[in-house]
Design a protein around this motif. Structure first.
Motif, PDB file in Angstrom:
ATOM      1  N   ALA A 200      69.628  10.265  26.137  1.00 23.68           N
ATOM      2  CA  ALA A 200      70.865  10.292  25.355  1.00 23.68           C
ATOM      3  C   ALA A 200      72.037  10.838  26.151  1.00 23.68           C
ATOM      4  O   ALA A 200      73.198  10.507  25.873  1.00 23.68           O
ATOM      5  N   ALA A 201      71.740  11.666  27.154  1.00 16.82           N
ATOM      6  CA  ALA A 201      72.806  12.248  27.982  1.00 16.82           C
ATOM      7  C   ALA A 201      73.218  11.339  29.126  1.00 16.82           C
ATOM      8  O   ALA A 201      74.035  11.726  29.954  1.00 16.82           O
ATOM      9  N   MET A 202      72.643  10.118  29.158  1.00 19.05           N
ATOM     10  CA  MET A 202      72.938   9.185  30.251  1.00 19.05           C
ATOM     11  C   MET A 202      73.530   7.892  29.690  1.00 19.05           C
ATOM     12  O   MET A 202      72.906   6.823  29.749  1.00 19.05           O
ATOM     13  N   PRO A 203      74.713   7.951  29.069  1.00 15.00           N
ATOM     14  CA  PRO A 203      75.299   6.758  28.448  1.00 15.00           C
ATOM     15  C   PRO A 203      75.581   5.671  29.475  1.00 15.00           C
ATOM     16  O   PRO A 203      76.024   5.941  30.580  1.00 15.00           O
ATOM     17  N   GLY A 204      75.298   4.447  29.068  1.00 14.23           N
ATOM     18  CA  GLY A 204      75.616   3.318  29.923  1.00 14.23           C
ATOM     19  C   GLY A 204      74.604   3.033  31.013  1.00 14.23           C
ATOM     20  O   GLY A 204      74.740   2.052  31.740  1.00 14.23           O
ATOM     21  N   THR A 205      73.587   3.867  31.162  1.00 11.18           N
ATOM     22  CA  THR A 205      72.582   3.626  32.195  1.00 11.18           C
ATOM     23  C   THR A 205      71.708   2.448  31.793  1.00 11.18           C
ATOM     24  O   THR A 205      71.236   2.391  30.654  1.00 11.18           O
ATOM     25  N   PRO A 206      71.479   1.489  32.685  1.00 14.27           N
ATOM     26  CA  PRO A 206      70.631   0.336  32.345  1.00 14.27           C
ATOM     27  C   PRO A 206      69.250   0.775  31.874  1.00 14.27           C
ATOM     28  O   PRO A 206      68.616   1.629  32.481  1.00 14.27           O
ATOM     29  N   GLY A 207      68.823   0.190  30.785  1.00 17.05           N
ATOM     30  CA  GLY A 207      67.504   0.511  30.242  1.00 17.05           C
ATOM     31  C   GLY A 207      67.507   1.642  29.245  1.00 17.05           C
ATOM     32  O   GLY A 207      66.528   1.837  28.518  1.00 17.05           O
ATOM     33  N   ALA A 208      68.611   2.408  29.162  1.00 12.17           N
ATOM     34  CA  ALA A 208      68.649   3.559  28.257  1.00 12.17           C
ATOM     35  C   ALA A 208      68.601   3.107  26.801  1.00 12.17           C
ATOM     36  O   ALA A 208      67.875   3.686  25.987  1.00 12.17           O
ATOM     37  N   ALA A 209      69.378   2.082  26.458  1.00 10.63           N
ATOM     38  CA  ALA A 209      69.432   1.623  25.067  1.00 10.63           C
ATOM     39  C   ALA A 209      68.068   1.127  24.600  1.00 10.63           C
ATOM     40  O   ALA A 209      67.654   1.405  23.464  1.00 10.63           O
ATOM     41  N   ALA A 210      67.360   0.411  25.455  1.00  9.17           N
ATOM     42  CA  ALA A 210      66.035  -0.097  25.076  1.00  9.17           C
ATOM     43  C   ALA A 210      65.052   1.042  24.847  1.00  9.17           C
ATOM     44  O   ALA A 210      64.254   1.013  23.903  1.00  9.17           O
ATOM     45  N   ALA A 211      65.110   2.063  25.702  1.00 14.88           N
ATOM     46  CA  ALA A 211      64.210   3.209  25.542  1.00 14.88           C
ATOM     47  C   ALA A 211      64.518   3.961  24.258  1.00 14.88           C
ATOM     48  O   ALA A 211      63.608   4.402  23.545  1.00 14.88           O
ATOM     49  N   LEU A 212      65.795   4.109  23.942  1.00 10.56           N
ATOM     50  CA  LEU A 212      66.179   4.795  22.709  1.00 10.56           C
ATOM     51  C   LEU A 212      65.786   3.970  21.481  1.00 10.56           C
ATOM     52  O   LEU A 212      65.389   4.532  20.456  1.00 10.56           O
ATOM     53  N   ALA A 213      65.903   2.645  21.587  1.00  9.02           N
ATOM     54  CA  ALA A 213      65.500   1.794  20.468  1.00  9.02           C
ATOM     55  C   ALA A 213      64.012   1.946  20.177  1.00  9.02           C
ATOM     56  O   ALA A 213      63.587   1.953  19.015  1.00  9.02           O
ATOM     57  N   ASP A 214      63.206   2.087  21.221  1.00  9.44           N
ATOM     58  CA  ASP A 214      61.772   2.335  21.029  1.00  9.44           C
ATOM     59  C   ASP A 214      61.542   3.640  20.271  1.00  9.44           C
ATOM     60  O   ASP A 214      60.633   3.747  19.444  1.00  9.44           O
ATOM     61  N   ALA A 215      62.376   4.632  20.564  1.00 11.32           N
ATOM     62  CA  ALA A 215      62.206   5.956  19.957  1.00 11.32           C
ATOM     63  C   ALA A 215      62.575   5.969  18.476  1.00 11.32           C
ATOM     64  O   ALA A 215      62.205   6.906  17.762  1.00 11.32           O
ATOM     65  N   LEU A 216      63.293   4.958  18.001  1.00  9.48           N
ATOM     66  CA  LEU A 216      63.648   4.910  16.576  1.00  9.48           C
ATOM     67  C   LEU A 216      62.409   4.813  15.686  1.00  9.48           C
ATOM     68  O   LEU A 216      62.452   5.201  14.525  1.00  9.48           O
TER      69      LEU A 216
END
Length: 350
Positions: A200-216
């Protein structure tokens, strides 16, 4: 069979066979007239027994005891071997991680290698103060391998040091999302929480959104909450159900309501998006199982939404059967009326 022939058939060198003889492990039953060792079929079978036990990690001394003592039971020794092997594998895993961290730093010389080793030793210190100092001094000295920071943040129990690690990781510019994403799927819930906070502290990093979506979909509410807030701040509408649930449950409900407000406005000013968020909140308000505290939090969340529909909902709630809800809704309705008098009162000529 002579020793050379036994060596060819068994794959055990003649030198090792002589060593077995000297230790008393496998002594040939015969000698030729010239004094050469001569092995019987039973001797060869014993050699294979020795090699089989060696393949399990037993020492020659342990093998001798196992073959000579009929009362010797293998269960305790096998259990010890399992424990020793697990310890060895763990040490080798740690070594492999250190080597990979050094390789990822692309060292130009041995001084660079020593610097990374020093960083690893500092990050593994038992002292939180030293670990924090290592993070800060490492940033001052130059680039710290992102994978090294990511591995440290997943295991860091001290919140202050963890914050410093997340800060350093966000500044590193390296590709650490893969390591952190693996942490999102860890069995240990503490590791999953640290992983999501770091991503969450790494906005815009490739792959971050997908990893966070998994965490939902994580079973832990804290993990889901961190992921939902981070995704919502990135404008990802898929976070809305989790954000609404946070308001309902009272977990970071103020932050969740603010993010819902930001999502409902959005860069594209999509009225349907705002309407879906409003509907999600009002549906929770209408649930017969919602207690007074929950309905007050949901009413407060409506204050963050734009448009006349949210204001109309608050006006309606100002007459709610629950006096506390009605009081909060009435106060918020007045606040919104002051913010946008032309919208709420129909504008000029109304």
């Amino acid at each position: 069979m002579l020793i050379g022939e036994v060596a060819r058939h068994s794959g055990v060198s003649a030198r090792m066979l002589r060593h077995y003889d000297a230790l008393g492990l496998v002594r040939p039953t015969g000698r030729t007239t010239g004094g050469y060792r001569e092995y019987s079929a039973e001797d060869v079978r014993r050699i294979f027994h020795v090699e089989s036990l060696r393949s399990l990690g037993l020492s020659l001394k342990q093998i001798g005891r196992a073959l000579q003592d009929p009362a010797f039971t293998p269960s305790a020794l096998v259990s010890d071997l399992i424990r020793w092997t697990e310890d060895r594998l763990e040490r080798e895993r740690e070594l492999l991680e250190r080597l990979r961290a050094i390789d990822a730093s692309a060292p130009a010389g041995w001084q660079d290698v020593l610097r990374v080793v020093e960083l690893m030793q500092g990050l593994n210190s038992a002292s939180p103060a030293r670990r924090q100092q290592t993070v800060l001094s490492g940033q001052d000295a130059g680039a710290v391998p992102a994978e090294l920071l990511a591995g440290a943040v997943l295991t860091e129990p001290d919140p202050v040091v963890a914050g410093a690690l997340r800060w350093a990781l966000a500044r590193s510019g390296g590709d650490a999302v893969g390591t952190l994403a693996a942490g999102v799927h860890a069995e240990d819930v503490a590791v999953r929480r640290r992983a999501v906070q770091a991503i969450a502290a790494m906005p815009g990093t490739p792959g971050a959104a997908a990893a966070l979506a998994d965490a939902l979909g994580d079973p832990d509410a804290t993990v889901r909450g961190h992921a939902a807030l981070a995704l919502g701040r990135r404008g990802v509408h898929a976070a809305v159900p989790a954000l609404v649930r946070m308001v309902v449950e009272g977990r970071n409900d103020v932050d969740a309501a603010e993010v819902l407000g930001t999502l409902s406005q959005g860069r594209d000013q999509d009225p349907e998006r705002a309407e879906r968020i409003l509907t999600a909140l009002t549906d929770e308000l209408a649930r017969p199982t919602a207690d007074s505290a929950t309905r007050i939090r949901l009413t407060q969340a409506l204050l963050e939404l734009p448009g006349t529909t949210a204001r109309d909902t608050l006006r309606h709630l100002a007459h709610d059967d629950d006096p506390a809800v009605a009081l909060v809704a009435s106060a918020f309705s007045g606040v919104l009326d002051e913010r946008a008098p032309h919208e709420t009162r129909g504008g000029p000529g109304a």
